[in-house]
Enzyme design. Structure first.
Site, mmCIF file in Angstrom:
data_model
loop_
_atom_site.group_PDB
_atom_site.id
_atom_site.type_symbol
_atom_site.label_atom_id
_atom_site.label_comp_id
_atom_site.label_asym_id
_atom_site.label_seq_id
_atom_site.Cartn_x
_atom_site.Cartn_y
_atom_site.Cartn_z
ATOM 1 N N ASN A 195 7.481 -1.643 0.653
ATOM 2 C CA ASN A 195 6.201 -2.080 1.209
ATOM 3 C C ASN A 195 5.648 -3.562 0.614
ATOM 4 O O ASN A 195 6.453 -4.171 0.138
ATOM 5 C CB ASN A 195 5.159 -1.103 1.106
ATOM 6 C CG ASN A 195 4.759 -0.586 -0.317
ATOM 7 O OD1 ASN A 195 5.558 -0.637 -1.044
ATOM 8 N ND2 ASN A 195 3.831 0.175 -0.271
ATOM 9 N N ILE A 209 10.926 -2.071 -3.499
ATOM 10 C CA ILE A 209 10.805 -0.700 -3.676
ATOM 11 C C ILE A 209 9.478 -0.189 -3.458
ATOM 12 O O ILE A 209 8.748 -0.708 -4.314
ATOM 13 C CB ILE A 209 11.660 -0.108 -4.806
ATOM 14 C CG1 ILE A 209 11.512 1.171 -4.673
ATOM 15 C CG2 ILE A 209 11.207 -0.828 -6.098
ATOM 16 C CD1 ILE A 209 12.571 1.766 -6.115
ATOM 17 N N SER A 210 8.961 0.727 -2.792
ATOM 18 C CA SER A 210 7.640 1.033 -2.678
ATOM 19 C C SER A 210 7.023 1.587 -3.692
ATOM 20 O O SER A 210 7.537 2.370 -4.511
ATOM 21 C CB SER A 210 7.492 1.882 -1.357
ATOM 22 O OG SER A 210 7.847 1.298 -0.113
ATOM 23 N N GLN A 211 5.713 1.457 -3.821
ATOM 24 C CA GLN A 211 4.841 2.173 -4.823
ATOM 25 C C GLN A 211 4.849 3.498 -4.951
ATOM 26 O O GLN A 211 5.226 4.120 -3.685
ATOM 27 C CB GLN A 211 3.284 1.706 -4.485
ATOM 28 C CG GLN A 211 2.491 2.483 -5.281
ATOM 29 C CD GLN A 211 0.887 1.922 -4.758
ATOM 30 O OE1 GLN A 211 0.718 1.411 -3.883
ATOM 31 N NE2 GLN A 211 -0.083 2.461 -5.673
ATOM 32 N N ARG A 258 13.885 7.319 -10.053
ATOM 33 C CA ARG A 258 13.445 5.793 -9.548
ATOM 34 C C ARG A 258 14.316 4.891 -10.149
ATOM 35 O O ARG A 258 14.361 3.724 -9.656
ATOM 36 C CB ARG A 258 11.995 5.821 -9.424
ATOM 37 C CG ARG A 258 11.414 4.624 -8.732
ATOM 38 C CD ARG A 258 10.181 4.571 -8.492
ATOM 39 N NE ARG A 258 9.403 3.500 -7.722
ATOM 40 C CZ ARG A 258 8.788 2.403 -8.036
ATOM 41 N NH1 ARG A 258 8.710 2.017 -9.343
ATOM 42 N NH2 ARG A 258 8.233 1.589 -7.096
#
Length: 264
Positions: free
Chosen positions: A11, A100-102, A74
């Site tokens: 995002n 890579i999204s929060q 992660r």
């Protein structure tokens, strides 16, 4: 078998306030890695702290979702240069201009998708494969579509290394979904179209949920639910995702003509 994954990854374009998080962590991290000292215990502790402080305390309380976030490493999905920031509450750059999204956003979208152990899930936007792994911890099968071949290949390798056998990835146009395996109990989209793609709504199972960021300059997560009475739509939290793009990405030097790519 892991095939080839999802469309437009990550995002929000990454922004960090203050110091670079790669430099704000312990200065001994690189030295310890070079010396062959395992960082796994420290990284696991950071992961548990991430779940408690960034996710649970901010209102995501679904224990199955929290458990998945505690299990999925992660740091395996981020570039080595960003390892010290792997468990920061930030989107991080991967490659191809994607992120890579929060962690909180990953947790939130997964929770509102309401994924059961028997669910068949479609993901649009594999990116690094982190969200894919979270979904795979919860669902029976995950099908993921990625428009950038290099990202799909890298995500496939990471997910195979971690031992996932219920993830199926392909390179394709996320606007079309993956109709061969529809209907889906949940669809999670990790890029923002200006309008909801009709094909994704059509591929929802009865009572299925589509969780998708929608908008151009101002974006919100929308939750589309198929009910016996039709389709309902709920607007939830504001977000900032990369735009959803049609077509499959081709490298400029590819022998074939580059496919048409438009923000829609």
């Amino acid at each position: 078998m892991v095939l080839l994954q999802a469309l437009f990854a990550g995002n929000t374009p990454w922004r960090f306030s203050g110091s670079d998080p790669r430099r704000s962590s312990s200065p001994t991290t690189a030295t310890r890695r070079q010396a062959g000292v395992s960082l796994e215990p420290e990284l696991k502790l950071r992961r548990l702290q991430m779940v408690e402080q960034q996710i649970y305390q901010r209102g995501v309380t679904d224990e199955r979702v929290l458990g998945a976030l505690r299990r999925v490493p992660r740091h395996q999905f981020v570039d080595p240069a960003w390892l010290p920031a792997a468990y920061a509450d930030q989107a991080l750059p991967i490659s191809q201009g994607q992120t890579i999204s929060q962690p909180y956003i990953v947790a939130y979208m997964t929770a509102v998708a309401q994924i059961s152990p028997t669910a068949i899930v479609l993901e649009i936007g594999t990116g690094s494969g982190y969200q894919t792994a979270i979904l795979a911890e919860l669902a029976r099968e995950v099908y993921s579509v990625e428009r950038i071949p290099a990202l799909a290949k890298r995500a496939q390798a990471t997910l195979q290394h971690l031992g996932y056998t219920n993830i199926h990835i392909r390179v394709g146009d996320g606007y079309q979904g993956w109709p061969e395996y529809a209907p889906y109990d949940a669809i999670v989209v990790t890029a923002a179209p200006r309008e909801i793609p009709p094909a994704l709504v059509e591929q929802l199972a009865p009572t299925g949920r589509l969780v998708i960021p929608v908008g151009q300059w101002q974006q919100d997560i929308q939750v589309i639910t198929r009910t016996p009475a039709g389709v309902s739509c709920e607007t939830t939290i504001p977000v900032h995702f990369v735009p959803m793009v049609t077509g499959v990405w081709r490298s400029p030097d590819a022998s074939t003509t580059r496919s048409e790519e438009n923000e829609t």
